[in-house]
Design a protein around this motif. Structure first.
Motif, PDB file in Angstrom:
ATOM      1  N   SER A 297       0.818  -1.222   0.000  1.00 36.14           N
ATOM      2  CA  SER A 297       0.000   0.000   0.000  1.00 36.14           C
ATOM      3  C   SER A 297       0.847   1.266   0.000  1.00 36.14           C
ATOM      4  O   SER A 297       0.359   2.341  -0.365  1.00 36.14           O
ATOM      5  CB  SER A 297      -0.941   0.008   1.208  1.00 36.14           C
ATOM      6  N   ALA A 298       2.106   1.156   0.414  1.00 35.01           N
ATOM      7  CA  ALA A 298       2.982   2.333   0.447  1.00 35.01           C
ATOM      8  C   ALA A 298       3.926   2.389  -0.749  1.00 35.01           C
ATOM      9  O   ALA A 298       4.776   3.281  -0.823  1.00 35.01           O
ATOM     10  CB  ALA A 298       3.795   2.340   1.742  1.00 35.01           C
ATOM     11  N   PRO A 300       4.342   3.320  -4.410  1.00 33.46           N
ATOM     12  CA  PRO A 300       3.665   4.041  -5.502  1.00 33.46           C
ATOM     13  C   PRO A 300       3.577   3.209  -6.773  1.00 33.46           C
ATOM     14  O   PRO A 300       4.516   2.512  -7.154  1.00 33.46           O
ATOM     15  CB  PRO A 300       4.541   5.281  -5.690  1.00 33.46           C
ATOM     16  N   TRP A 305      -1.371   0.000  -3.862  1.00 31.78           N
ATOM     17  CA  TRP A 305      -1.300   1.457  -3.712  1.00 31.78           C
ATOM     18  C   TRP A 305      -2.408   2.133  -4.497  1.00 31.78           C
ATOM     19  O   TRP A 305      -3.091   3.026  -3.992  1.00 31.78           O
ATOM     20  CB  TRP A 305       0.072   1.938  -4.177  1.00 31.78           C
ATOM     21  N   GLN A 309      -5.533   4.518  -3.232  1.00 29.96           N
ATOM     22  CA  GLN A 309      -5.716   5.873  -3.778  1.00 29.96           C
ATOM     23  C   GLN A 309      -7.161   6.074  -4.221  1.00 29.96           C
ATOM     24  O   GLN A 309      -7.767   7.122  -3.992  1.00 29.96           O
ATOM     25  CB  GLN A 309      -4.770   6.097  -4.963  1.00 29.96           C
TER      26      GLN A 309
END
Length: 413
Positions: A297-298, A300, A305, A309
């Protein structure tokens, strides 16, 4: 008297009392212009009753106004009848409300507004931080199924791009939505543990941007072939697929390939369909039955991720005279952009929509329209009806058969 703006209500007098019922659905300016002057002759008291919906509706605005008057002179003007008071007087109400909370979750907008007098703030996102935390799983992403587990798949279909015929070409419409399929592992409630239904853990995703649905090109196989290969790897018990518009042909092809018993089409046609889906997804989240994988999830531009978003950018609104499960409008604005290491990019909401479709799959299962289970082969030792001996695996005397592990409460044989 009717409070509809086109009704003829002028000229009446409220001698003792003016009651404005269902004040949350009234047009404030119309009430103040037509009905409030009816109190003038005898300075009649006004009573505004209703159920909280939005912070922008007439009932809530009147509540704020009267609370300010209370603070000024100490005279009580606002009276809130909360669930504890009703349950103390009506045991049947307690049973009903407890069931609704178990079904939808205490903080589902329907429960919060209809029963606990907490307004739905349409200016916020559909998934605030508290709700996003409920969606975060502790499991990692998987690339293949585990033995004995039940998996289901959901599919949100996007259109194809003419530039997709060349593997090296830039897409003519880089803002086009993605085709996204999501795999969920189904976890059934343990015996003796109450739950409104199974839990769903997202474990993998298939993403395509603009490929031709049915045509193979050098370096770029047709979407259907790659998607089918991915699905066959996971062998989901069922696929719920978006057959709206361009999705019709793709879903028909997958139905023929996988079998009609394993594919169900879903259409987003009609605003009420998407509203009901959004409400059902919130119910899954609020009851702790939706989890997305952890670990990227961190990072990019990774799949995880991008999902978060889209979740964070998902807004919603409910019309002043609407209901959450029928008139909810939700999604990521087409103009929304996400800052990435490669520059700003359209955010989309296709990963979120694909994941949301599991709420419809859950509804089908809970209403008995879908059976989920696992089939596996096994060796069954059978008794000899003549000698009373039991066949063993030695000497070829064993009997081979199939064993079907059914989901609790599915009714499958």
């Amino acid at each position: 008297l009717s409070s509809h703006p086109s009704a003829s209500a002028r000229g009446q007098t409220a001698d003792r009392l003016l009651v404005i019922d269902e004040a949350q659905d009234q047009v404030g300016a119309h009430i103040e212009a037509i009905f409030t002057p009816m109190r003038a002759a005898s300075n009649a008291t006004a009573v505004y009753t209703g159920t909280v919906k939005l912070t922008t509706d007439f009932l809530w605005q009147k509540k704020v106004e009267l609370e300010a008057e209370q603070a000024r002179d100490g005279a009580q003007r606002v009276f809130l009848v909360k669930p504890d008071e009703v349950m103390a007087a009506n045991p049947a109400y307690r049973i009903f409300l407890e069931r609704q909370v178990r079904k939808h979750g205490r903080h589902h907008p329907i429960i919060a507004s209809e029963y606990f007098l907490e307004p739905v703030d349409g200016s916020g996102g559909l998934f605030p931080e508290r709700r996003r935390m409920l969606m975060q799983g502790s499991h990692g992403r998987q690339r293949s199924p585990a033995t004995g587990r039940v998996y289901v798949a959901t599919l949100d279909v996007a259109g194809e791009d003419e530039a997709a015929t060349d593997a090296l070409a830039q897409l003519e419409n880089p803002g086009r939505d993605y085709t996204v399929a999501t795999i969920f592992e189904v976890e059934f409630p343990r015996p003796g543990v109450y739950a409104p239904g199974p839990s769903y853990r997202a474990v993998d995703v298939f993403v395509d941007h603009g490929s031709k649905h049915f045509q193979d090109y050098a370096g770029r196989p047709a979407l259907v072939h790659r998607l089918l290969g991915w699905l066959e790897n996971w062998h989901p018990a069922h696929l719920l697929a978006d057959e709206s518009g361009v999705g019709q042909g793709l879903v028909s092809w997958l139905t023929a390939a996988l079998g009609a018993h394993r594919v169900t089409g879903y259409s987003f046609a009609g605003r009420a369909k998407k509203a009901a889906l959004g409400s059902a997804l919130v119910s899954l989240v609020e009851t702790g039955r939706f989890r997305y994988w952890a670990g990227d999830s961190a990072e990019p531009l990774s799949d995880g991720w991008w999902f978060w978003q889209q979740v964070g950018a998902c807004g919603y609104e409910v019309p002043p005279d609407g209901q959450f499960d029928r008139d909810l409008r939700w999604g990521v604005a087409a103009s929304h952009r996400t800052q990435t290491p490669a520059g700003p990019r359209p955010t989309h909401d296709d990963r979120l929509l694909s994941a949301a479709l599991v709420a419809e799959l859950d509804r089908l299962y809970r209403t008995g329209k879908l059976v989920l289970g696992v089939g596996e082969s096994d060796v069954i030792e059978a008794a000899d009806p003549l000698s009373g001996h039991v066949y063993s695996g030695d000497g070829g005397g064993s009997r081979r058969g199939l064993r079907f592990t059914q989901a609790p409460g599915s009714g499958a044989k």
